[in-house]
Design a protein around this motif. Structure first.
Motif, short mmCIF file in Angstrom:
data_model
loop_
_atom_site.label_atom_id
_atom_site.label_comp_id
_atom_site.label_asym_id
_atom_site.label_seq_id
_atom_site.Cartn_x
_atom_site.Cartn_y
_atom_site.Cartn_z
N LEU A 1 0.86 -1.22 0.13
CA LEU A 1 -0.11 0.02 0.02
C LEU A 1 1.03 1.28 -0.10
O LEU A 1 2.16 1.22 0.24
N ASN A 2 0.18 2.37 -0.37
CA ASN A 2 1.14 3.56 -0.45
C ASN A 2 0.73 4.35 0.87
O ASN A 2 -0.09 5.02 0.98
N ARG A 3 1.85 4.29 1.78
CA ARG A 3 1.49 4.89 3.03
C ARG A 3 0.88 6.49 2.93
O ARG A 3 0.44 6.87 3.67
N GLU A 4 1.93 7.17 2.39
CA GLU A 4 1.72 8.56 2.21
C GLU A 4 0.16 8.77 1.68
O GLU A 4 -0.38 9.68 2.14
N GLU A 5 -0.23 8.01 0.74
CA GLU A 5 -1.75 8.26 0.11
C GLU A 5 -2.66 7.91 1.17
O GLU A 5 -3.50 8.63 1.51
N ILE A 6 -2.48 6.75 1.65
CA ILE A 6 -3.45 6.38 2.82
C ILE A 6 -3.34 7.33 4.07
O ILE A 6 -4.53 7.64 4.54
N ALA A 7 -2.16 7.83 4.20
CA ALA A 7 -2.34 9.05 5.55
C ALA A 7 -2.92 10.23 5.13
O ALA A 7 -3.66 10.68 5.94
N ALA A 8 -2.66 10.53 3.78
CA ALA A 8 -3.51 11.84 3.59
C ALA A 8 -4.85 11.76 3.51
O ALA A 8 -5.45 12.51 3.74
#
Lengths: 510, 510
Positions: free
Chosen positions: B453-460
């Protein structure tokens, strides 16, 4: 005059137990090693157009942390093959562990401290041999000097009850004759006459005067059971006449509590009160086994306490009654005792441990707030190390000891919108988030790397130093120590076996 | 068939409480998601010349960690504006905090878990509204599925005493009429008839069968005070006939201890024993307030315990009697309860907390060893999550859930020469040292970054989700909850005020 404007999304200017003062999009102006101006960034930018700029919107700016109890060890005993365990045998086991180059050890400790945002340290060196006092202290101070850390230097001294808490000669009679003789040799090698201790201070006080911006001096009788009443009186008199603070261990373990009861028929604190030893000039490290009556005496005398949460867990000492101390108004500072939670001297991690460890069970119980814990690690530490009103806050006139912490990790959560930056740094940050550290206006950490010393080089030299094959004498010493350990355990077998009423309630047998 | 040879300076093949099995310059061969071979690197290299290579001399290779109690929350309550505090009011405050998108929250939790070396989780979801059971569970499972984590899924269920530990209708009478009506609306919205709970399991058991390699199912009556005796009997019968393990909270706080005494005239554990509820299929989370008699019943019944050290500190619950449990031979696993020490779900940090927290004072006391703690976080967790003999070890036939930890930081000290690699990783490593994580042969973390998964995308997306302005209804709900809190504190005022004899002794008032 070159000046630097240090900007942060948040600037914590003055940690306070009941709510720290802070600025949003604030800045501090450093000039000549001191803070000259503090306020909103835009205003400071206008007032000081020539200042170069540092930091920005992705940082929390806070006062450098103060570690108020540290022995200058770059490697923890665990690193040296002495596993954590109960203090009384452990401290003797340590006597048998490989000696480490003091300069390299100190420099490595200083690097770890700097890198995780600590800028001032109570550097409590254990006195070695009489003939090497000056050499050892210079090596220790040299490591911290080269790193650029601010220190309060104290030499820990003891002259009795060095193997267990009874007279050395009496204890030696418990040992087989051969072991006894070998231990006597070890004790003799470490013996320092009391007048040598005072002469050392006679020399070091003037010698360190020129470094006074960075170095303060304190005296340090190691602990009650290790010092005679006469010595304690003499140290108190010497410290008073030379205006030096006193830093000592006290009531680290239940056996130290028991020693005072057996020896004086009263608590260790009550005995020190009788000796008129307590006072605002005294800080006591550990203080795990303070009773309610002790806490009142500590509070009434203005004596400071340095709490070492991680060390007390590791050495099975217990958990200090920090909540009762706080509720009595005692000034509590924090230290790692060179035994931090992660063995990396990261005071952020130890602040978090403190914030969570003292959450006594029950709805009526209070927990230390993030503001209280940060105050312990800054303002209160400054007082304990002799730098009160000089470090621990970012206010005009204070020394420019400043940490810039990256908000990256914290900002991945929305905490800055729902909680405060003090909560964020106590609950979420750690030393690896430290980007820049300035001490007295000098940058000593940049991009998370210490610039004053070469970490890799010091680490490599230190590793080489401790990897050397032990000498025949070192092996013999370790063997002797190993033989003594069972006698130490046997000595304390009947000590402190009674039931205790705890300050905290964490669980229940019935 | 593609196969991978994973090499480490140390390979911990089988964590064991009395000394883990490990290899120096060892390797494991992964093929088709399973471990096929384990041994000295050179021998494996020769036996499997076509396998691609991973790892090397700068890594410790260990089994993926198991977090045996987690609620799938990517943001801790602290992140959502609910500060840590005593459980009973806190859990009601949580009912008033902003709802979070379940998928995003789960995915972010899974990312944090993966990144710090956890590969299997007891995913204990709190049941929301009856109409959304399927949707909510799919969202939660979806986050973990997309991340690639292995889970034991359990839906926590409760149907009584939901505001305080007395009948909801009785408690509502304590409130002003208007507040009472508003709380009734909140309770009604969250009410799920017991037969809905069983029908949910009727649906989910077959639905999750095709994911059985990665997903197991457990039942979860939330806690004794929240479930009637009849419900507990029905759940036990359903779980037994469907061969499902049971996971429940028990004795998290002193008030839960008191509830059982007041309601049944005996301890919570004794009451569960009467109901024939205990057994090897049951794991209980928290277990802070087990008495000595309770511990014997837990041990004799083979019931497992999941210890949540950091959560218990944060919520002022206390400290579980882990040492007495271990000495009675109870299987103890570890969990973070979505409330880890650093709010980052790093089980390495929580292992270290466990290793240090249970160092009861006194020379006769034992401390958990690094091997014991690692065993809790691997082998014992595998048992609690229904993956016994499948994960938790790196042995032929086990699933290839493997963590590669960089030795860099650890190697800066000579610890690998004087202590073992198990000590090194329990005392010194943390999640940021994790380089590679493999689950069932799939690489899900590479160079310290989650690849599934894309951490930055999920976090945003998560940040955007929780940053939305609360609706008028959410504001009203939060206001109602705030009005109830003082009545909750008042309710418990006379509860559990008696003196307690602790399992551990950490300090003393007298």
């Amino acid at each position: 005059m070159a000046s630097t404007l240090i900007r942060g999304k948040y600037v914590i200017t003055s940690p306070k137990a009941d709510g720290s003062d802070l600025l949003t999009d604030g800045a501090v102006l450093e000039e000549n090693g001191f803070i000259q101006d503090v306020g909103a960034f835009e205003q400071l930018r206008q007032r000081h157009p020539d200042a170069k700029e540092m930091g920005g919107n992705q940082y929390i700016v806070l006062p450098g942390l103060v570690n108020a109890h540290h022995h200058g060890n770059g490697l923890s005993p665990l690193h040296l093959g002495v596993p954590d365990g109960p203090l009384e045998p452990w401290i003797v086991q340590r006597m048998g562990s490989k000696p480490v180059d003091i300069y390299l050890s100190a420099a490595y400790a200083a690097i770890k401290l700097l890198q995780s945002g600590t800028t001032t340290v109570m550097l409590n060196q254990s006195a070695g041999a009489a003939a090497r006092l000056d050499e050892d202290s210079q090596a220790m101070l040299g490591g911290f000097r080269d790193a650029g850390l601010r220190v309060c230097y104290s030499l820990g001294y003891r002259h009795q009850n060095r193997i267990v808490y009874e007279d050395d000669a009496t204890f030696l009679k418990r040992l087989p004759a051969e072991v006894s003789r070998a231990v006597q040799v070890i004790l003799d090698a470490g013996h320092i006459p009391a007048d040598e201790y005072f002469r050392f201070y006679d020399r070091i006080i003037p010698a360190l005067t020129e470094e006074r911006d960075r170095v303060r001096v304190a005296m340090s009788p190691s602990n009650l059971q290790w010092c005679s009443d006469g010595l304690l009186r003499d140290i108190k008199a010497y410290a008073t006449s030379n205006k030096l603070p006193i830093h000592m261990h006290l009531l680290e373990t239940v056996y130290q509590k028991e020693y005072a009861l057996r020896t004086f028929g009263k608590s260790a604190v009550a005995h020190l009160a009788d000796l008129q030893f307590l006072g605002t000039d005294v800080s006591i490290a550990h203080a795990v086994w303070l009773t309610e009556a002790d806490i009142r005496m500590v509070a009434d005398s203005g004596t400071q306490v340095c709490h070492n949460a991680s060390s007390n867990l590791k050495l099975q000492s217990g958990i200090a009654p920090v909540q009762p101390l706080l509720s009595r108004g005692v000034t509590v500072a924090l230290g790692t005792d060179s035994m931090s939670l992660n063995d990396d001297d990261d005071l952020f991690q130890d602040m978090r441990l403190v914030a969570q460890l003292h959450r006594n069970s029950g709805l009526d119980s209070t927990a230390p707030t993030a503001d209280q814990v940060l105050t312990m690690a800054t303002v209160n530490g400054a007082k304990a190390t002799g730098f009160e009103h000089e470090v621990g806050r970012l206010l005009p006139g204070y020394r420019a000891d400043i940490v810039l912490l990256r908000l990256d990790r914290i900002a991945q959560s929305p905490i800055d919108e729902v909680a405060g930056p003090v909560e964020a740094l106590v609950y979420l940050a750690d030393g690896r988030d430290v980007d820049t550290v300035m001490i007295g206006g000098q940058v000593v950490v940049q991009d998370g790397r210490v610039t004053s010393l070469n970490r890799e080089e010091i680490a490599a030299r230190l590793k080489e130093n401790v990897s050397q094959k032990p000498t025949a004498e070192e092996v013999r010493k370790a063997d002797v120590i190993a033989e003594v350990i069972p006698y130490i355990k046997e000595f304390y077998r009947e000590w402190a076996t009674y039931d205790l009423q705890p300050h905290y309630r964490y669980n229940s047998r019935a």
